[in-house]
Motif scaffolding. Structure first.
Motif, PDB file in Angstrom:
ATOM      1  N   GLY A   1      -2.621  -7.829  17.275  1.00  0.00           N
ATOM      2  CA  GLY A   1      -1.628  -8.587  16.162  1.00  0.00           C
ATOM      3  C   GLY A   1      -0.244  -8.011  16.118  1.00  0.00           C
ATOM      4  N   GLU A   2       0.430  -8.312  14.940  1.00  0.00           N
ATOM      5  CA  GLU A   2       1.576  -7.752  14.680  1.00  0.00           C
ATOM      6  C   GLU A   2       1.724  -7.572  13.256  1.00  0.00           C
ATOM      7  OE1 GLU A   2       5.324 -10.097  16.092  1.00  0.00           O
ATOM      8  OE2 GLU A   2       5.709 -10.132  14.001  1.00  0.00           O
ATOM      9  N   VAL A   3       2.376  -6.419  12.879  1.00  0.00           N
ATOM     10  CA  VAL A   3       2.694  -5.721  11.705  1.00  0.00           C
ATOM     11  C   VAL A   3       4.166  -5.484  11.464  1.00  0.00           C
ATOM     12  CG1 VAL A   3       2.545  -3.922  10.070  1.00  0.00           C
ATOM     13  CG2 VAL A   3       0.601  -4.539  11.588  1.00  0.00           C
ATOM     14  N   ALA A   4       4.881  -5.910  10.210  1.00  0.00           N
ATOM     15  CA  ALA A   4       6.183  -5.778  10.072  1.00  0.00           C
ATOM     16  C   ALA A   4       6.478  -5.029   8.591  1.00  0.00           C
ATOM     17  CB  ALA A   4       6.854  -7.098   9.950  1.00  0.00           C
ATOM     18  N   ALA A   5       7.161  -4.131   8.733  1.00  0.00           N
ATOM     19  CA  ALA A   5       7.192  -3.453   7.534  1.00  0.00           C
ATOM     20  C   ALA A   5       8.510  -3.740   6.851  1.00  0.00           C
ATOM     21  CB  ALA A   5       7.367  -1.780   7.748  1.00  0.00           C
ATOM     22  N   LYS A   6       8.700  -3.363   5.593  1.00  0.00           N
ATOM     23  CA  LYS A   6       9.988  -3.698   4.906  1.00  0.00           C
ATOM     24  C   LYS A   6      11.232  -3.020   5.491  1.00  0.00           C
ATOM     25  CE  LYS A   6      11.885  -4.035   0.143  1.00  0.00           C
ATOM     26  NZ  LYS A   6      11.542  -3.499  -1.199  1.00  0.00           N
TER      27      LYS A   6
ATOM     28  N   SER B   1       0.903  -1.000   0.031  1.00  0.00           N
ATOM     29  CA  SER B   1       0.030   0.016  -0.069  1.00  0.00           C
ATOM     30  C   SER B   1       0.826   1.240  -0.025  1.00  0.00           C
ATOM     31  CB  SER B   1      -1.026   0.232   1.359  1.00  0.00           C
ATOM     32  OG  SER B   1      -1.654   1.242   1.397  1.00  0.00           O
ATOM     33  N   ASP B   2       0.575   2.163  -0.906  1.00  0.00           N
ATOM     34  CA  ASP B   2       1.571   3.455  -0.968  1.00  0.00           C
ATOM     35  C   ASP B   2       2.951   3.044  -1.094  1.00  0.00           C
ATOM     36  OD1 ASP B   2      -0.762   5.025  -0.766  1.00  0.00           O
ATOM     37  OD2 ASP B   2      -0.890   5.064   1.265  1.00  0.00           O
ATOM     38  N   ALA B   3       3.161   2.310  -1.962  1.00  0.00           N
ATOM     39  CA  ALA B   3       4.395   1.662  -2.186  1.00  0.00           C
ATOM     40  C   ALA B   3       5.319   1.026  -1.122  1.00  0.00           C
ATOM     41  CB  ALA B   3       5.430   2.790  -2.741  1.00  0.00           C
ATOM     42  N   ARG B   4       4.606   0.706   0.096  1.00  0.00           N
ATOM     43  CA  ARG B   4       5.139   0.269   1.185  1.00  0.00           C
ATOM     44  C   ARG B   4       4.675  -1.228   1.348  1.00  0.00           C
ATOM     45  NH1 ARG B   4       4.934   4.775   5.766  1.00  0.00           N
ATOM     46  NH2 ARG B   4       6.348   6.527   4.964  1.00  0.00           N
ATOM     47  N   THR B   5       5.462  -2.323   1.690  1.00  0.00           N
ATOM     48  CA  THR B   5       5.027  -3.560   1.787  1.00  0.00           C
ATOM     49  C   THR B   5       4.929  -3.986   3.456  1.00  0.00           C
ATOM     50  OG1 THR B   5       6.214  -4.276  -0.245  1.00  0.00           O
ATOM     51  CG2 THR B   5       5.832  -5.903   1.387  1.00  0.00           C
ATOM     52  N   TYR B   6       3.891  -4.465   3.667  1.00  0.00           N
ATOM     53  CA  TYR B   6       3.707  -4.624   5.095  1.00  0.00           C
ATOM     54  C   TYR B   6       3.293  -6.272   5.229  1.00  0.00           C
ATOM     55  CZ  TYR B   6       2.804   0.168   5.850  1.00  0.00           C
ATOM     56  OH  TYR B   6       3.017   1.513   5.731  1.00  0.00           O
TER      57      TYR B   6
ATOM     58  N   ARG C   1      -4.058 -10.200  -4.296  1.00  0.00           N
ATOM     59  CA  ARG C   1      -4.324  -8.887  -5.168  1.00  0.00           C
ATOM     60  C   ARG C   1      -3.867  -8.359  -6.333  1.00  0.00           C
ATOM     61  NH1 ARG C   1      -2.998  -4.302  -1.250  1.00  0.00           N
ATOM     62  NH2 ARG C   1      -4.886  -3.191  -2.251  1.00  0.00           N
ATOM     63  N   ALA C   2      -4.463  -7.543  -6.971  1.00  0.00           N
ATOM     64  CA  ALA C   2      -4.015  -7.156  -8.309  1.00  0.00           C
ATOM     65  C   ALA C   2      -2.658  -6.406  -8.448  1.00  0.00           C
ATOM     66  CB  ALA C   2      -5.280  -6.077  -8.996  1.00  0.00           C
ATOM     67  N   GLY C   3      -1.993  -6.662  -9.367  1.00  0.00           N
ATOM     68  CA  GLY C   3      -0.679  -5.974  -9.394  1.00  0.00           C
ATOM     69  C   GLY C   3       0.327  -6.447  -8.402  1.00  0.00           C
ATOM     70  N   ASP C   4       0.328  -7.630  -8.073  1.00  0.00           N
ATOM     71  CA  ASP C   4       1.335  -8.176  -7.271  1.00  0.00           C
ATOM     72  C   ASP C   4       1.113  -7.381  -5.831  1.00  0.00           C
ATOM     73  OD1 ASP C   4       1.981 -10.179  -8.860  1.00  0.00           O
ATOM     74  OD2 ASP C   4       3.464  -8.784  -9.816  1.00  0.00           O
ATOM     75  N   ALA C   5       0.061  -6.817  -5.414  1.00  0.00           N
ATOM     76  CA  ALA C   5       0.322  -5.927  -4.257  1.00  0.00           C
ATOM     77  C   ALA C   5      -0.252  -6.930  -2.809  1.00  0.00           C
ATOM     78  CB  ALA C   5      -1.179  -5.027  -4.348  1.00  0.00           C
ATOM     79  N   GLY C   6       0.183  -8.175  -2.975  1.00  0.00           N
ATOM     80  CA  GLY C   6       0.270  -8.991  -1.793  1.00  0.00           C
ATOM     81  C   GLY C   6      -0.833 -10.031  -1.802  1.00  0.00           C
ATOM     82  N   THR C   7      -0.405 -11.023  -0.917  1.00  0.00           N
ATOM     83  CA  THR C   7      -1.406 -12.227  -0.940  1.00  0.00           C
ATOM     84  C   THR C   7      -1.722 -12.344   0.412  1.00  0.00           C
ATOM     85  OG1 THR C   7      -0.259 -13.296  -2.671  1.00  0.00           O
ATOM     86  CG2 THR C   7      -1.527 -14.750  -1.355  1.00  0.00           C
ATOM     87  N   VAL C   8      -3.137 -12.563   0.719  1.00  0.00           N
ATOM     88  CA  VAL C   8      -3.686 -12.787   2.121  1.00  0.00           C
ATOM     89  C   VAL C   8      -4.416 -13.813   2.219  1.00  0.00           C
ATOM     90  CG1 VAL C   8      -4.890 -11.355   3.933  1.00  0.00           C
ATOM     91  CG2 VAL C   8      -3.595 -10.039   2.552  1.00  0.00           C
TER      92      VAL C   8
END
Length: 253
Positions: free
Chosen positions: A90-95, A72-77, A217-224
Protein backbone atom coordinates in the motif's frame (compact mmCIF):
# COMPACT_ATOMS: atom_id res chain seq x y z
CA UNK A 1 -83.07 -20.45 13.31
CA UNK A 2 -80.13 -22.72 13.99
CA UNK A 3 -77.13 -22.42 11.64
CA UNK A 4 -76.16 -25.56 9.80
CA UNK A 5 -72.90 -27.27 10.88
CA UNK A 6 -71.34 -26.39 7.55
CA UNK A 7 -72.23 -22.72 7.92
CA UNK A 8 -70.93 -22.68 11.52
CA UNK A 9 -67.64 -24.13 10.41
CA UNK A 10 -67.38 -21.48 7.70
CA UNK A 11 -67.98 -18.70 10.22
CA UNK A 12 -65.36 -20.11 12.59
CA UNK A 13 -62.85 -20.39 9.72
CA UNK A 14 -63.43 -16.80 8.69
CA UNK A 15 -63.00 -15.55 12.25
CA UNK A 16 -59.86 -17.64 12.73
CA UNK A 17 -58.43 -16.35 9.46
CA UNK A 18 -59.13 -12.74 10.47
CA UNK A 19 -57.46 -13.23 13.87
CA UNK A 20 -54.43 -14.90 12.30
CA UNK A 21 -54.08 -12.12 9.77
CA UNK A 22 -54.28 -9.55 12.54
CA UNK A 23 -51.60 -11.37 14.54
CA UNK A 24 -49.29 -11.56 11.51
CA UNK A 25 -49.76 -7.86 10.89
CA UNK A 26 -49.06 -7.11 14.53
CA UNK A 27 -45.91 -9.23 14.60
CA UNK A 28 -44.72 -7.73 11.34
CA UNK A 29 -45.22 -4.24 12.69
CA UNK A 30 -43.30 -5.14 15.84
CA UNK A 31 -40.48 -6.57 13.75
CA UNK A 32 -40.28 -3.37 11.73
CA UNK A 33 -39.60 -1.43 14.94
CA UNK A 34 -36.95 -3.89 16.15
CA UNK A 35 -33.52 -2.30 15.52
CA UNK A 36 -31.92 -5.76 15.65
CA UNK A 37 -34.20 -7.36 13.05
CA UNK A 38 -32.06 -8.93 10.33
CA UNK A 39 -28.78 -8.29 12.16
CA UNK A 40 -26.14 -10.56 13.69
CA UNK A 41 -27.51 -9.78 17.15
CA UNK A 42 -24.50 -8.04 18.68
CA UNK A 43 -26.56 -4.89 19.11
CA UNK A 44 -28.31 -6.60 22.02
CA UNK A 45 -25.01 -7.16 23.88
CA UNK A 46 -23.24 -4.91 26.34
CA UNK A 47 -20.58 -2.52 25.09
CA UNK A 48 -17.81 -4.70 26.54
CA UNK A 49 -19.24 -7.81 24.86
CA UNK A 50 -19.57 -6.03 21.51
CA UNK A 51 -15.95 -4.90 21.69
CA UNK A 52 -14.84 -8.42 22.62
CA UNK A 53 -16.70 -9.94 19.66
CA UNK A 54 -15.18 -7.36 17.32
CA UNK A 55 -11.65 -8.02 18.59
CA UNK A 56 -12.16 -11.77 18.27
CA UNK A 57 -13.38 -11.34 14.69
CA UNK A 58 -10.36 -9.15 13.84
CA UNK A 59 -7.92 -11.59 15.45
CA UNK A 60 -9.37 -14.49 13.45
CA UNK A 61 -9.29 -12.63 10.12
CA UNK A 62 -6.58 -13.38 7.57
CA UNK A 63 -6.75 -10.13 5.60
CA UNK A 64 -7.98 -6.55 5.85
CA UNK A 65 -7.70 -3.20 4.12
CA UNK A 66 -6.87 -0.39 6.51
CA UNK A 67 -7.13 3.24 5.43
CA UNK A 68 -7.29 6.61 7.12
CA UNK A 69 -5.07 8.72 9.36
CA UNK A 70 -2.82 7.80 12.27
CA UNK A 71 -1.05 10.15 14.65
CA UNK A 72 1.99 8.53 16.25
CA UNK A 73 4.95 10.21 18.01
CA UNK A 74 3.54 13.63 17.05
CA UNK A 75 3.58 12.66 13.37
CA UNK A 76 0.49 12.36 11.20
CA UNK A 77 0.35 9.63 8.57
CA UNK A 78 -2.28 8.93 5.98
CA UNK A 79 -2.24 5.33 4.88
CA UNK A 80 -4.01 2.88 2.63
CA UNK A 81 -2.68 -0.62 3.27
CA UNK A 82 -3.86 -4.13 2.39
CA UNK A 83 -2.58 -6.56 4.99
CA UNK A 84 -2.26 -10.27 5.67
CA UNK A 85 -0.23 -12.36 8.09
CA UNK A 86 2.33 -12.79 5.28
CA UNK A 87 2.88 -9.10 4.62
CA UNK A 88 1.24 -6.05 3.15
CA UNK A 89 1.13 -3.59 0.29
CA UNK A 90 0.00 0.00 0.00
CA UNK A 91 0.83 3.67 0.33
CA UNK A 92 1.77 5.92 3.22
CA UNK A 93 1.84 9.72 3.14
CA UNK A 94 3.32 11.82 5.92
CA UNK A 95 2.45 15.39 6.79
CA UNK A 96 4.29 17.75 4.49
CA UNK A 97 3.73 15.75 1.33
CA UNK A 98 6.23 12.94 1.85
CA UNK A 99 4.79 9.83 0.19
CA UNK A 100 6.07 6.32 -0.32
CA UNK A 101 4.85 2.87 -1.24
CA UNK A 102 5.53 -0.26 0.79
CA UNK A 103 5.53 -3.92 -0.12
CA UNK A 104 6.45 -6.71 2.27
CA UNK A 105 6.40 -10.37 1.28
CA UNK A 106 7.20 -12.33 4.42
CA UNK A 107 10.64 -11.00 5.51
CA UNK A 108 11.41 -9.13 2.28
CA UNK A 109 10.58 -5.42 2.56
CA UNK A 110 10.53 -3.06 -0.42
CA UNK A 111 10.12 0.71 -0.39
CA UNK A 112 9.29 2.77 -3.47
CA UNK A 113 9.49 6.56 -3.60
CA UNK A 114 10.55 9.45 -5.81
CA UNK A 115 14.01 11.05 -5.92
CA UNK A 116 12.89 13.94 -3.69
CA UNK A 117 12.02 11.51 -0.91
CA UNK A 118 15.45 9.87 -1.04
CA UNK A 119 17.31 13.17 -1.35
CA UNK A 120 15.78 14.44 1.89
CA UNK A 121 15.73 11.10 3.71
CA UNK A 122 18.88 11.72 5.77
CA UNK A 123 19.07 15.50 5.64
CA UNK A 124 16.66 16.37 8.50
CA UNK A 125 15.45 19.53 6.82
CA UNK A 126 18.77 20.57 5.28
CA UNK A 127 19.04 21.13 1.56
CA UNK A 128 20.50 17.98 -0.06
CA UNK A 129 23.83 18.28 -1.83
CA UNK A 130 24.43 17.59 -5.49
CA UNK A 131 25.87 14.19 -4.60
CA UNK A 132 22.78 13.41 -2.52
CA UNK A 133 20.50 14.29 -5.42
CA UNK A 134 22.53 12.24 -7.87
CA UNK A 135 22.41 9.21 -5.60
CA UNK A 136 18.69 9.73 -5.00
CA UNK A 137 18.06 9.89 -8.73
CA UNK A 138 19.17 6.28 -9.04
CA UNK A 139 16.36 5.25 -6.68
CA UNK A 140 13.59 7.32 -8.27
CA UNK A 141 10.56 5.10 -8.88
CA UNK A 142 12.48 1.95 -7.97
CA UNK A 143 11.71 -0.66 -5.34
CA UNK A 144 14.47 -0.45 -2.77
CA UNK A 145 14.93 -3.69 -0.83
CA UNK A 146 15.58 -2.79 2.79
CA UNK A 147 17.64 -5.35 4.72
CA UNK A 148 16.33 -6.41 8.18
CA UNK A 149 19.56 -5.16 9.79
CA UNK A 150 18.92 -1.60 8.62
CA UNK A 151 17.54 0.70 11.37
CA UNK A 152 14.71 1.87 9.09
CA UNK A 153 13.48 -1.68 8.51
CA UNK A 154 11.46 -1.84 11.74
CA UNK A 155 10.01 1.64 11.18
CA UNK A 156 8.73 0.93 7.68
CA UNK A 157 7.85 -2.70 8.31
CA UNK A 158 5.44 -1.67 11.09
CA UNK A 159 3.10 -0.24 8.43
CA UNK A 160 2.85 -3.71 6.85
CA UNK A 161 2.29 -5.72 10.05
CA UNK A 162 -1.38 -6.65 10.30
CA UNK A 163 -1.26 -7.58 13.99
CA UNK A 164 0.77 -4.51 14.94
CA UNK A 165 -1.51 -2.07 13.16
CA UNK A 166 -4.73 -3.66 14.41
CA UNK A 167 -3.49 -3.64 18.02
CA UNK A 168 -2.61 0.04 17.61
CA UNK A 169 -5.84 1.02 15.89
CA UNK A 170 -8.36 -0.98 17.92
CA UNK A 171 -7.25 0.32 21.33
CA UNK A 172 -9.93 2.05 23.41
CA UNK A 173 -9.29 3.75 26.74
CA UNK A 174 -11.92 4.27 29.42
CA UNK A 175 -15.34 3.04 30.49
CA UNK A 176 -17.19 1.46 27.61
CA UNK A 177 -20.78 2.23 26.70
CA UNK A 178 -23.04 1.48 23.77
CA UNK A 179 -23.43 4.38 21.38
CA UNK A 180 -25.57 5.17 18.37
CA UNK A 181 -26.42 2.94 15.47
CA UNK A 182 -25.32 4.05 12.05
CA UNK A 183 -23.69 2.94 8.80
CA UNK A 184 -20.17 2.60 7.44
CA UNK A 185 -20.02 2.33 3.65
CA UNK A 186 -23.66 1.20 3.62
CA UNK A 187 -23.21 -1.47 6.31
CA UNK A 188 -25.31 -1.15 9.46
CA UNK A 189 -23.22 -0.64 12.60
CA UNK A 190 -23.39 -0.26 16.37
CA UNK A 191 -20.96 2.06 18.14
CA UNK A 192 -18.90 1.37 21.24
CA UNK A 193 -17.63 4.54 22.97
CA UNK A 194 -14.92 4.77 25.61
CA UNK A 195 -14.96 7.55 28.19
CA UNK A 196 -17.80 9.31 26.41
CA UNK A 197 -15.90 9.20 23.12
CA UNK A 198 -12.77 10.83 24.52
CA UNK A 199 -11.17 7.40 24.79
CA UNK A 200 -12.08 6.48 21.23
CA UNK A 201 -15.05 5.00 19.39
CA UNK A 202 -15.46 1.75 17.48
CA UNK A 203 -18.17 1.09 14.88
CA UNK A 204 -18.94 -2.63 14.66
CA UNK A 205 -20.80 -4.37 11.85
CA UNK A 206 -24.34 -5.51 12.58
CA UNK A 207 -24.32 -7.61 9.41
CA UNK A 208 -22.59 -10.99 9.19
CA UNK A 209 -19.37 -11.29 11.18
CA UNK A 210 -19.11 -8.42 13.71
CA UNK A 211 -15.94 -6.91 12.31
CA UNK A 212 -14.80 -3.46 13.46
CA UNK A 213 -15.38 -1.17 10.48
CA UNK A 214 -14.25 2.22 11.73
CA UNK A 215 -12.34 3.45 14.74
CA UNK A 216 -11.75 6.98 15.93
CA UNK A 217 -8.70 6.92 18.18
CA UNK A 218 -8.50 8.59 21.56
CA UNK A 219 -7.13 12.11 21.73
CA UNK A 220 -7.85 12.89 18.06
CA UNK A 221 -5.08 10.48 17.11
CA UNK A 222 -6.69 9.60 13.81
CA UNK A 223 -9.67 7.85 12.24
CA UNK A 224 -9.24 4.53 10.45
CA UNK A 225 -11.64 2.53 8.29
CA UNK A 226 -11.30 -1.25 7.96
CA UNK A 227 -12.77 -3.00 4.92
CA UNK A 228 -12.23 -6.10 2.77
CA UNK A 229 -12.05 -8.34 5.83
CA UNK A 230 -10.88 -11.83 4.81
CA UNK A 231 -10.74 -10.84 1.14
CA UNK A 232 -7.80 -12.66 -0.40
CA UNK A 233 -5.22 -10.87 -2.55
CA UNK A 234 -1.81 -11.86 -3.89
CA UNK A 235 1.52 -10.67 -2.53
CA UNK A 236 4.54 -11.17 -4.72
CA UNK A 237 7.94 -9.51 -5.06
CA UNK A 238 8.38 -6.85 -7.77
CA UNK A 239 10.19 -7.64 -11.02
CA UNK A 240 13.95 -7.85 -10.52
CA UNK A 241 14.65 -5.02 -12.98
CA UNK A 242 12.56 -2.73 -10.75
CA UNK A 243 14.54 -3.54 -7.59
CA UNK A 244 17.63 -1.70 -6.30
CA UNK A 245 19.80 -3.39 -3.69
CA UNK A 246 19.87 -0.88 -0.85
CA UNK A 247 23.33 0.29 0.19
CA UNK A 248 25.05 -1.15 -2.89
CA UNK A 249 23.82 0.18 -6.22
CA UNK A 250 22.98 3.55 -4.70
CA UNK A 251 26.72 4.27 -4.41
CA UNK A 252 27.75 2.92 -7.80
CA UNK A 253 28.90 5.32 -10.52
Amino acid sequence: MTASPRRARGVRSAVTGTVCAALVALLTACGADDPDAGTNGVGKLSAAQIEKRARQAADAAEAVRLSGTLVSDARTYRLDMRLTAEGGVGEVAAKGGTRFELLRVREDLYLKADAEFWAHREQEGEEPSKADREAAGKLDGKYVKVPPADPSYAQFSAFTEMDVLLDLVLALDGTRETGARGEVDGVRTIRVSADGGRGGTMDVSLVGTPYPLRLQRAGDAGTVTMTNWNTEFSLRPPDEQQVVDYGKKITED
